[in-house]
Design an enzyme around this catalytic site. Structure first.
Site, short mmCIF file in Angstrom:
data_model
loop_
_atom_site.label_atom_id
_atom_site.label_comp_id
_atom_site.label_asym_id
_atom_site.label_seq_id
_atom_site.Cartn_x
_atom_site.Cartn_y
_atom_site.Cartn_z
N HIS A 17 0.85 -1.21 0.00
CA HIS A 17 0.00 0.00 0.00
C HIS A 17 0.88 1.25 0.00
O HIS A 17 0.62 2.20 -0.74
CB HIS A 17 -0.89 0.06 1.26
CG HIS A 17 -1.92 -1.02 1.35
ND1 HIS A 17 -2.09 -1.79 2.49
CD2 HIS A 17 -2.85 -1.46 0.46
CE1 HIS A 17 -3.10 -2.64 2.30
NE2 HIS A 17 -3.57 -2.47 1.08
N LYS A 41 -17.99 -6.31 8.76
CA LYS A 41 -16.73 -7.03 8.96
C LYS A 41 -16.14 -6.63 10.28
O LYS A 41 -16.29 -5.50 10.73
CB LYS A 41 -15.74 -6.65 7.85
CG LYS A 41 -15.78 -7.53 6.65
CD LYS A 41 -14.56 -7.24 5.80
CE LYS A 41 -14.58 -7.96 4.47
NZ LYS A 41 -13.48 -7.50 3.61
N ARG A 90 -1.86 -6.09 -7.91
CA ARG A 90 -0.70 -6.92 -7.59
C ARG A 90 -0.46 -7.98 -8.66
O ARG A 90 0.64 -8.20 -9.11
CB ARG A 90 -0.90 -7.64 -6.24
CG ARG A 90 -0.76 -6.73 -5.06
CD ARG A 90 -1.27 -7.40 -3.83
NE ARG A 90 -2.66 -7.78 -4.02
CZ ARG A 90 -3.47 -8.18 -3.07
NH1 ARG A 90 -3.02 -8.29 -1.85
NH2 ARG A 90 -4.72 -8.48 -3.31
N SER A 128 -2.70 -7.66 3.41
CA SER A 128 -2.91 -7.44 4.84
C SER A 128 -3.20 -8.76 5.54
O SER A 128 -2.73 -9.00 6.66
CB SER A 128 -4.08 -6.47 5.07
OG SER A 128 -3.80 -5.22 4.50
#
Ligand code: PNS
Length: 159
Positions: A17, A41, A90, A128
């Site tokens: 990030h 979440k 990515r 993450s």
């Protein structure tokens, strides 16, 4: 004028990030890094912690602001008068989800554009979730998260 937003969960912010933020900051005068508050979440880190992590990791970068948002990204963009979404890519596996999201956002708000920055190849495997998994099992997360937050991330999982 271009006003851009880099949205994400950032639970926690990773070196991948930070690479995207650093490169975007070199291209744009103002970037808002916007942390999603998602009531469905349970994040590992609170929104305040996640924002603090990003602030500390980007303190050296001019023009980077940190904020949070809930609800639709396009509504947040409107409130901020912003017109450009930045996302990192990515690997090919990111593409389908990102393509869907960019297409949906473009449908919801015609003036909102999304641009993608390819993550540095050294971070192409990084997420993450991977960082949290590694930290949970006592693995070394050096280089995977910004140095400024490494101990805070490790401390969360130390018994
Ligand atoms: O870091 P992430 O979890 O990949 O980020 C995803 C994020 C926050 C960019 C995305 O989930 C989002 O924008 N959520 C807000 C709701 C929304 O606008 N969804 C897209 C249109 S349905």
């Amino acid at each position: 004028m271009i006003k851009c937003v880099y949205p994400g969960s950032f639970d926690p912010v990773t070196s991948g990030h930070l690479d995207v933020i650093t490169r975007a900051a070199a291209m744009f005068d103002n970037i808002i890094v916007a942390v999603l508050v998602n009531k469905n979440k349970t994040p590992a880190f609170s929104v305040e912690q996640r924002m603090d992590f990003i602030r500390r990791s980007t303190a050296h970068l001019p023009g980077v602001q940190v904020d949070s948002f809930s609800g639709l990204l396009v509504d947040y963009m409107k409130r901020q008068n912003a017109n450009l979404v930045i996302r990192g890519l990515r690997a090919l596996s990111d593409f389908e989800y990102e393509f869907q999201m960019a297409a949906m956002n473009a449908k919801l708000a015609k003036d909102v554009e999304t641009i993608f920055l390819m993550t540095d190849i050294n971070h192409s495997f990084l997420s993450s979730s991977m960082v949290k998994e590694l930290a949970y099992h006592g693995g070394d997360i050096s280089g995977l998260v910004p140095d400024q937050i490494k101990n805070d991330v490790m401390n969360k999982y130390r018994g």
